[in-house]
Motif scaffolding. Structure first.
Motif, short mmCIF file in Angstrom:
data_model
loop_
_atom_site.label_atom_id
_atom_site.label_comp_id
_atom_site.label_asym_id
_atom_site.label_seq_id
_atom_site.Cartn_x
_atom_site.Cartn_y
_atom_site.Cartn_z
N SER A 279 35.95 34.38 39.27
CA SER A 279 35.98 35.75 39.48
C SER A 279 37.16 35.69 40.61
O SER A 279 37.27 37.09 41.12
CB SER A 279 35.19 36.64 40.04
N THR A 280 37.29 34.58 41.58
CA THR A 280 38.12 35.11 42.64
C THR A 280 39.08 34.50 42.66
O THR A 280 39.86 34.39 41.38
CB THR A 280 37.65 33.65 43.13
N LEU A 281 39.74 36.11 43.41
CA LEU A 281 41.51 36.12 43.28
C LEU A 281 42.31 34.86 44.22
O LEU A 281 41.69 34.68 44.76
CB LEU A 281 41.54 37.46 44.78
N VAL A 282 43.18 35.63 43.46
CA VAL A 282 44.21 33.96 43.60
C VAL A 282 44.99 34.53 45.59
O VAL A 282 45.18 33.87 46.64
CB VAL A 282 45.59 33.76 42.40
N VAL A 283 44.88 35.73 45.13
CA VAL A 283 45.62 36.44 46.24
C VAL A 283 45.04 37.76 46.89
O VAL A 283 44.94 38.60 46.49
CB VAL A 283 47.30 36.80 46.24
N PRO A 284 43.90 37.58 47.58
CA PRO A 284 43.17 38.14 48.57
C PRO A 284 42.86 39.37 49.30
O PRO A 284 44.22 38.66 49.82
CB PRO A 284 41.98 37.79 48.45
N HIS A 285 43.08 40.40 48.81
CA HIS A 285 43.52 41.14 50.46
C HIS A 285 42.53 40.78 51.63
O HIS A 285 41.47 40.61 52.01
CB HIS A 285 43.13 42.53 50.17
N GLY A 286 42.83 40.91 53.32
CA GLY A 286 42.37 40.76 53.79
C GLY A 286 43.40 40.90 55.07
O GLY A 286 43.81 42.37 55.34
N LEU A 287 42.82 41.26 56.49
CA LEU A 287 43.84 40.99 57.71
C LEU A 287 44.94 40.89 57.67
O LEU A 287 45.81 39.99 57.35
CB LEU A 287 42.83 41.10 59.14
N TYR A 288 45.68 41.94 57.68
CA TYR A 288 47.10 41.67 57.72
C TYR A 288 48.05 40.92 56.26
O TYR A 288 49.29 40.86 56.27
CB TYR A 288 47.92 40.54 59.21
N THR A 289 47.41 41.82 55.26
CA THR A 289 47.65 41.08 53.87
C THR A 289 49.30 42.16 54.02
O THR A 289 48.61 43.15 54.06
CB THR A 289 47.07 41.21 52.85
N VAL A 290 49.90 41.98 53.36
CA VAL A 290 50.88 43.06 52.72
C VAL A 290 50.67 43.41 50.76
O VAL A 290 50.61 42.57 49.95
CB VAL A 290 52.90 42.28 52.27
N ASN B 90 40.66 43.92 57.83
CA ASN B 90 40.49 42.87 56.89
C ASN B 90 38.95 43.75 55.72
O ASN B 90 38.04 43.77 55.88
CB ASN B 90 39.06 42.05 57.83
N ASP B 91 39.74 44.42 55.71
CA ASP B 91 39.50 45.24 54.32
C ASP B 91 39.67 44.97 53.30
O ASP B 91 40.50 44.75 52.66
CB ASP B 91 39.89 47.08 54.71
N THR B 92 38.77 44.12 51.84
CA THR B 92 38.65 44.15 50.56
C THR B 92 38.12 45.44 49.85
O THR B 92 38.25 44.93 48.26
CB THR B 92 38.00 42.65 50.87
N TRP B 93 38.51 46.71 50.38
CA TRP B 93 38.51 47.61 49.29
C TRP B 93 39.67 47.25 48.11
O TRP B 93 39.44 48.18 47.01
CB TRP B 93 38.48 48.85 49.77
N TRP B 94 40.92 46.68 48.68
CA TRP B 94 41.91 46.60 47.72
C TRP B 94 41.89 46.17 46.23
O TRP B 94 42.81 45.70 45.17
CB TRP B 94 42.96 46.62 48.70
N ASN B 95 41.21 44.65 46.54
CA ASN B 95 40.74 43.57 45.55
C ASN B 95 40.79 44.41 44.10
O ASN B 95 39.93 45.61 44.27
CB ASN B 95 39.85 42.83 46.01
N GLU B 96 41.02 44.22 43.24
CA GLU B 96 41.06 44.40 41.99
C GLU B 96 41.68 45.72 41.91
O GLU B 96 42.09 45.85 40.59
CB GLU B 96 39.11 44.75 40.85
N ARG B 97 42.69 46.25 42.68
CA ARG B 97 43.23 47.78 42.94
C ARG B 97 45.39 47.07 42.86
O ARG B 97 45.44 48.35 42.16
CB ARG B 97 42.43 48.58 43.65
#
Length: 414
Positions: free
Chosen positions: A115-126, A146-153
């Protein structure tokens, strides 16, 4: 000072300073390709205010970072750009839904068997902005915490670099900006900041395994669409088209003087197959009207003509049906005769009938009636297995727009 590995860099120059994005061209190939093609003017796009098809025009030049969120501690902190006409009442399209005139599929990838994302969200991700699954177009945002709320969305595709390096024709490269300070300053600015240009370069060795044109076959082709006949009534205009183009979206714009154009808010139709489209709209009593019609033809559509023989599990809340409460599983008969469902909540079986209306290349509306009583409409998003993605990725997800709790689902192939 420079990245030692091969990297694909987007250089973004703005009215408040410059920053660079390290594009993850291996983890988000389709998204990076689309972003590059739009920014360089290689991908035709639709001016959503005038209805004109633009070719060879860089999309982002002159646009602004119009959205800056995060003034309250409970709100994710980010900046967003990519809407051409924010807050323009003549466009009749909300800021969040403005784009390049078409949508692209999400690219939310996982490592094989995990379930590990290839490109996860974090600080300064676009990441690509959207209004639901498979609805991204041109808008992107930069995550400032450093907000991972966007992952899977949302589909993340790069990271803002700390150093912005200039390469003068004569002289050595030098660092001209701290790129992360620049994006933070854009968030803090009292005025919206303008994007001057987005250009691309490579570091170290050319990433030869990446070609921005290899994903272009999934992007739509635009046409000026001919209206075959028109009927004018005291209140409405009815437009008829002489042919159907599968997986195509037709839009209409109007003008009273051939100078100022606006889209008809309701004059948009999506055709999957079957009869040629007919568009009806209220002309507001206008005695003279000029019309412009365009079509976006998608080469890829992931919405099936029928759900017969498939299984859909609908679960209220998270995680998917674990534990198995507030869950209904729909079984679509392979022969299309009698469809059955099982409710984990009441532990009972029943029958249902349904109709599927395709609303776009990657989603449709399914109206379900359970045992002749309860009538529910689900909006289905059929993303399909992304290219370059391992086989464990499945179609996702289902959302009921009228429910207070989110509905998520998994799609099972037989």
């Amino acid at each position: 000072m420079e990245l030692s590995r091969a990297a694909l860099i987007a250089e973004v120059r703005t009215s408040l300073g410059n920053f660079s994005i390290d594009l993850n061209y291996t983890g988000a190939r389709r998204t990076v390709s689309h972003f590059m093609r739009l920014a360089k003017g290689e991908q035709p796009w639709l001016d959503e205010k005038t209805g004109q098809i633009r070719s060879g025009v860089p999309f982002y030049n002159g646009l602004k970072f119009y959205k800056k969120e995060g003034s309250a501690a409970s709100i994710p902190k980010y900046i967003q750009a990519g809407a051409r006409y924010p807050d323009d009442p003549a466009v009749f399209i909300s800021n969040e839904k403005q784009g390049a005139g078409y949508v692209i599929r999400d690219e939310i990838r996982h490592y094989a068997g995990t379930s590990t994302l290839v490109v996860p969200h974090g600080l300064y991700t676009v990441s690509m902005a959207n209004t639901g699954p498979h609805s991204s177009s041109s808008q992107f945002f930069i995550n400032l915490v450093n907000d991972t709320w966007w992952n899977e969305r949302n589909s993340a595709f790069g990271v803002v670099q700390q150093q912005f390096i200039e390469y003068p024709e004569n002289g050595s490269p030098y660092v001209s900006y701290n790129g992360r300070d620049v994006v933070n300053a854009i968030h803090a600015a009292s005025q919206n900041v303008t994007i001057y240009s987005v250009k691309f370069r490579i570091t170290n060795n050319t990433p030869t395994e990446f070609d921005s044109s290899e994903q272009a076959t999934e992007l739509p082709v635009f046409y000026n669409r001919q209206i075959s006949s028109l009927m004018h009534t005291p209140t409405n205009v009815v437009l008829n088209y002489d042919s159907v183009v599968p997986a195509s979206e037709t839009r209409v714009w109007f003008s009273l003087n051939l100078f100022n154009w606006s889209p008809f808010p309701s004059a948009t139709t999506y055709a999957s197959a079957g009869a040629a489209p007919v568009i009806t709209f209220n002309h507001g009593g206008a005695r003279q009207l000029f019309l412009r019609s365009t079509m976006a033809a998608y080469p890829v559509s992931t919405v099936p003509d029928s759900l017969d023989g498939e299984i859909i599990r609908i679960a209220l809340g998270k995680p998917y049906a674990q534990p198995q409460t507030n869950v209904v599983q729909l079984y679509f008969d392979p022969n299309g005769l009698e469809h059955t469902y099982y409710s984990y909540t009441s532990q009972s079986w029943g029958t249902f009938v349904y109709s599927l209306l395709q609303g776009g290349p990657y989603h449709g509306d399914m109206e379900v009636t359970y045992d002749g009583s309860e009538n529910v409409t689900y909006q289905l998003y059929f993303g399909g297995a992304n290219q370059w993605v391992t086989e464990d990725e499945q179609m996702r997800a289902i959302i009921n727009p009228d429910a207070s709790a989110p509905i998520e689902a998994r799609w099972y192939y037989q």
